[in-house]
Design a protein around this motif. Structure first.
Motif, mmCIF file in Angstrom:
data_model
loop_
_atom_site.group_PDB
_atom_site.id
_atom_site.type_symbol
_atom_site.label_atom_id
_atom_site.label_comp_id
_atom_site.label_asym_id
_atom_site.label_seq_id
_atom_site.Cartn_x
_atom_site.Cartn_y
_atom_site.Cartn_z
ATOM 1 N N GLY A 138 -24.918 -86.780 57.303
ATOM 2 C CA GLY A 138 -25.005 -88.115 56.447
ATOM 3 C C GLY A 138 -25.363 -88.034 55.077
ATOM 4 O O GLY A 138 -25.197 -88.859 54.139
ATOM 5 N N LEU A 139 -25.819 -86.799 54.567
ATOM 6 C CA LEU A 139 -26.292 -86.244 53.333
ATOM 7 C C LEU A 139 -24.966 -85.962 52.471
ATOM 8 O O LEU A 139 -24.839 -86.082 51.309
ATOM 9 N N VAL A 140 -24.041 -85.317 53.149
ATOM 10 C CA VAL A 140 -23.062 -84.817 52.471
ATOM 11 C C VAL A 140 -22.065 -85.586 51.676
ATOM 12 O O VAL A 140 -22.110 -85.104 50.171
ATOM 13 N N LYS A 141 -21.786 -86.642 51.913
ATOM 14 C CA LYS A 141 -20.701 -87.471 51.036
ATOM 15 C C LYS A 141 -21.591 -88.075 49.883
ATOM 16 O O LYS A 141 -21.229 -87.917 48.708
ATOM 17 N N PRO A 142 -22.768 -88.709 50.053
ATOM 18 C CA PRO A 142 -23.561 -89.429 48.989
ATOM 19 C C PRO A 142 -24.003 -88.222 47.955
ATOM 20 O O PRO A 142 -23.973 -88.223 46.761
ATOM 21 N N LEU A 143 -24.446 -86.961 48.517
ATOM 22 C CA LEU A 143 -24.827 -85.926 47.517
ATOM 23 C C LEU A 143 -23.832 -85.412 46.724
ATOM 24 O O LEU A 143 -23.774 -84.827 45.843
ATOM 25 N N ALA A 144 -22.567 -85.266 47.563
ATOM 26 C CA ALA A 144 -21.316 -84.615 46.583
ATOM 27 C C ALA A 144 -21.105 -85.664 45.516
ATOM 28 O O ALA A 144 -20.756 -85.225 44.820
ATOM 29 N N MET A 145 -21.271 -86.960 45.932
ATOM 30 C CA MET A 145 -21.033 -87.870 44.719
ATOM 31 C C MET A 145 -21.980 -87.823 43.573
ATOM 32 O O MET A 145 -21.705 -87.582 42.741
ATOM 33 N N GLU A 146 -23.312 -87.708 44.084
ATOM 34 C CA GLU A 146 -24.348 -87.818 42.987
ATOM 35 C C GLU A 146 -24.249 -86.512 42.174
ATOM 36 O O GLU A 146 -24.643 -86.267 40.995
ATOM 37 N N LEU A 147 -23.884 -85.220 42.931
ATOM 38 C CA LEU A 147 -24.125 -84.145 42.255
ATOM 39 C C LEU A 147 -22.881 -83.513 41.529
ATOM 40 O O LEU A 147 -22.775 -82.560 40.980
ATOM 41 N N ALA A 148 -21.783 -84.131 41.768
ATOM 42 C CA ALA A 148 -20.452 -83.803 41.360
ATOM 43 C C ALA A 148 -20.370 -83.493 39.602
ATOM 44 O O ALA A 148 -19.864 -82.698 39.167
ATOM 45 N N GLN A 149 -21.225 -84.558 39.141
ATOM 46 C CA GLN A 149 -21.310 -84.644 37.798
ATOM 47 C C GLN A 149 -21.939 -83.294 37.026
ATOM 48 O O GLN A 149 -21.903 -82.919 35.872
ATOM 49 N N TYR A 150 -22.530 -82.491 37.850
ATOM 50 C CA TYR A 150 -23.506 -81.197 37.202
ATOM 51 C C TYR A 150 -22.689 -79.912 37.876
ATOM 52 O O TYR A 150 -23.126 -78.983 37.735
ATOM 53 N N GLY A 151 -21.373 -80.336 38.490
ATOM 54 C CA GLY A 151 -20.631 -79.163 39.113
ATOM 55 C C GLY A 151 -21.259 -78.564 40.355
ATOM 56 O O GLY A 151 -20.882 -77.225 40.470
ATOM 57 N N ILE A 152 -21.786 -79.448 41.242
ATOM 58 C CA ILE A 152 -22.368 -78.815 42.410
ATOM 59 C C ILE A 152 -21.555 -79.611 43.587
ATOM 60 O O ILE A 152 -21.453 -80.832 43.706
#
Length: 276
Positions: A181-195
């Protein structure tokens, strides 16, 4: 440039003193990554052999991943020792076979503590390290199409995709579902940093624990074998391609996903006779 090469990168792994975590460390070390391990048990000699076999740096810290202060201190030490963190693989996990109706408080607390909270805290600390590095390198152009500067991989489980009749592991399955359940929201939040953030869900794998079950509960292992389309247990090296894909530039356009590698066990409806 080899898209699967991790040369010069640093990977932080939890639960890599033995088992699948150790296998993941070996995979990443072979690809050229330096290895930093957080675990509560003393590592097998095979962990340090990664360094000599592949000419990479290997370190180990005894860390309780459920303790925020201990985790943050460990990541700070790794930053100083290795210079940067590029990869985080959260493989620390525990499982207890216990019926739902009698599941104990201690099982719930320990399982969610290690499997979910531990993964959350280590990923958070590593992500903050990656963000700090990104802010220092904003003027550096990306390599090719891939603009990512960090990869976080959570280890899920086939248990979040399909249940088996021969184990009572609702608590474990729920904890791994929380991790996924962490994967999609973290992918969204951290994409701006290139993660990039993904999870790898292995099926039934031939670890030391599984070998122990072959002796103590052969009927359980036999059931696992029947559930896969290949009628056998998987081997850790069969996760090599998946792990390298997730951690390397080869997956530069892949984030927010769960990669299931289970020998087809979740792909079909098992005959009812298996339970007989």
């Amino acid at each position: 440039m080899d898209q699967f090469s991790l040369k010069g990168q640093t990977a932080v792994l939890t639960g890599a003193a033995r088992g699948l975590g150790l296998a993941f460390a070996q995979i990443l070390g072979e690809a050229g990554a330096n290895i930093a391990v957080l675990d509560v048990i003393q590592p097998e000699e095979a962990l340090y052999k990664i360094g000599t076999d592949h000419n990479v740096k290997v370190s180990y810290q005894k860390v309780d991943v459920t303790n925020r202060q201990a985790v943050n201190q460990a990541i700070e030490t790794i930053e100083k020792e290795f210079g940067a963190i590029h990869i985080n693989v959260n493989a620390a996990g525990v499982v207890t076979d216990e019926p739902f109706l009698t599941t104990s408080d201690s099982n719930i607390e320990r399982t969610f503590g290690v499997n979910f909270t531990g993964s959350f805290l280590v990923a958070q600390a590593c992500a903050n390290s990656m963000v700090r590095r990104r802010k220092q390198m904003d003027s550096v152009p990306p390599i090719g199409h891939d603009t990512s500067i960090g990869n976080i991989v959570f280890i899920g489980s086939i248990a979040t995709h399909i249940s088996t009749t021969v184990q009572n592991i609702s608590c474990y399955a729920a904890s791994k579902a929380a991790v996924r359940g962490l994967v999609k929201p973290l992918a969204m939040e951290l994409a701006q940093y290139g993660i990039r953030v993904n999870s790898l869900s292995p099926g039934y794998m031939m670890t030391d624990m599984m070998r122990g079950l072959q002796v103590k509960q052969p009927e359980l292992v036999s059931q696992f074998e029947k559930e896969t389309l290949f009628k056998r247990i998987g081997y850790p090296d069969e996760l090599k391609g998946a792990m390298l894909f997730l951690c390397s530039r080869a997956s530069g356009w892949y984030t927010g996903q769960d990669l299931l590698v289970d020998g087809g066990a979740s792909s079909w409806k098992h005959p009812a006779s298996f339970a007989a």
